[in-house]
Enzyme design. Sequence first.
Site, PDB file in Angstrom:
ATOM      1  N   ASP A  74       0.816  -1.211   0.000  1.00  0.00           N
ATOM      2  CA  ASP A  74       0.000   0.000   0.000  1.00  0.00           C
ATOM      3  C   ASP A  74       0.850   1.261   0.000  1.00  0.00           C
ATOM      4  O   ASP A  74       2.051   1.242   0.293  1.00  0.00           O
ATOM      5  CB  ASP A  74      -0.967   0.007   1.182  1.00  0.00           C
ATOM      6  CG  ASP A  74      -0.262  -0.034   2.527  1.00  0.00           C
ATOM      7  OD1 ASP A  74       0.768  -0.723   2.643  1.00  0.00           O
ATOM      8  OD2 ASP A  74      -0.743   0.617   3.478  1.00  0.00           O
ATOM      9  N   GLU A 134      -0.155  -1.066   5.651  1.00  0.00           N
ATOM     10  CA  GLU A 134       0.968  -0.654   6.498  1.00  0.00           C
ATOM     11  C   GLU A 134       0.910   0.832   6.820  1.00  0.00           C
ATOM     12  O   GLU A 134       1.353   1.251   7.886  1.00  0.00           O
ATOM     13  CB  GLU A 134       2.295  -0.980   5.800  1.00  0.00           C
ATOM     14  CG  GLU A 134       3.532  -0.826   6.698  1.00  0.00           C
ATOM     15  CD  GLU A 134       4.134   0.562   6.722  1.00  0.00           C
ATOM     16  OE1 GLU A 134       4.982   0.832   7.594  1.00  0.00           O
ATOM     17  OE2 GLU A 134       3.777   1.411   5.863  1.00  0.00           O
ATOM     18  N   GLU A 135       0.356   1.620   5.890  1.00  0.00           N
ATOM     19  CA  GLU A 135       0.397   3.080   6.037  1.00  0.00           C
ATOM     20  C   GLU A 135      -0.765   3.634   6.851  1.00  0.00           C
ATOM     21  O   GLU A 135      -1.088   4.822   6.749  1.00  0.00           O
ATOM     22  CB  GLU A 135       0.400   3.729   4.639  1.00  0.00           C
ATOM     23  CG  GLU A 135       1.598   3.370   3.764  1.00  0.00           C
ATOM     24  CD  GLU A 135       2.893   4.022   4.224  1.00  0.00           C
ATOM     25  OE1 GLU A 135       2.894   4.641   5.307  1.00  0.00           O
ATOM     26  OE2 GLU A 135       3.890   3.914   3.503  1.00  0.00           O
TER      27      GLU A 135
END
Length: 362
Positions: A74, A134-135
């Site tokens: 991502d 992840e972000e």
Amino acid sequence: MNNRVLDPGLDVAELTARLIDIESVSGHETPIADAVEALLRPLDHLEVVRDGDAVMARTSTGAAERVVLAGHLDTVPLPATPGATGTVPSTLRDGMLHGRGATDMKGGVAVQLALAAAVTAPVRDVTWVFYDHEEVEASLSGLGRLVEHHRDWFDADFGILLEPTNGTVEGGCNGTARFEVRLQGTAAHSARAWMGHNAIHDAAEVLTRLRDHEPATVTVDGLDFRESLNAVRIAGGRAGNVIPDETVIEINYRFAPSRSLDQAEALVRDLLSGFDVVRTDGAAGARPGLDHPAAASFVAMVGAEPLPKYGWTDVARLSALGIPAINFGPGDALLAHTDDERVDPQAIRTCHAVLHRWLTQR
């Protein structure tokens, strides 16, 4: 040609461009996960598993050592600035590859995919991990979900996260914690301010303590980790003619991996004693782990002095599983998330070459 078709035989910089061309803002990773799975499934030397928008693959040669090489699919949202080059699709300009994710971290993912396809008999067995979310907040992490659902896939001796490090080993990472300080006042008409109590004015003391705090530099396993403690957001006030009855200050603390999350919270509470402090999120850091034989061999292969990782990365999740892990990938982390996100194609090729040698040379 369909830009969602990933060919592992492409030059690794061109493969990076193909990955950038697949928009994959957090929460919308399905197309890129589909493309990654389509590349990996036909490879006879790999066992492949799909979990949501995460994909894992592994070799099983019976090697004495297993390593995890991981990267997230991502990106942060696309730039809002008109004319920004760090967007989708990718562009090549002035010798640099531009586009959202160029630095963080589709160059690293391209290296993973190229190696996963080409290295059929590595000297170390490899578990390849490509994960989502992840972000965003830690509770949504695709890597956390993979660990929960497929714990046996993480029985490994060493890990490498291909986050951007300018091609230098960065050991461990700082921990991170977020806090809110909520200040209560009393609303009143601004023409009769003495009838109320201004919560925004009360923020001055909190901000002064944060401003005057001197962040520590802590040496952990030979690396110097710089801490930082900052107010990152403030909100308060109802209208231009109302004395504000509430103000909320959001604080971020990046702390050395020698501190636990509870110790980090204790430091913030001590600094802001007398105020209502609530921890809203947090994740412990990871010690460098450079004394592990696999880490030492990899550092020697890179041939540069290791550095500390100041930001939090998922090496901390691997470390919590008992897997010593480092960060190593192409690109300058200072360009991550910027409106001009870009990477040097040669840096991607160099990263690929180093990891290829490490996985194939006996």
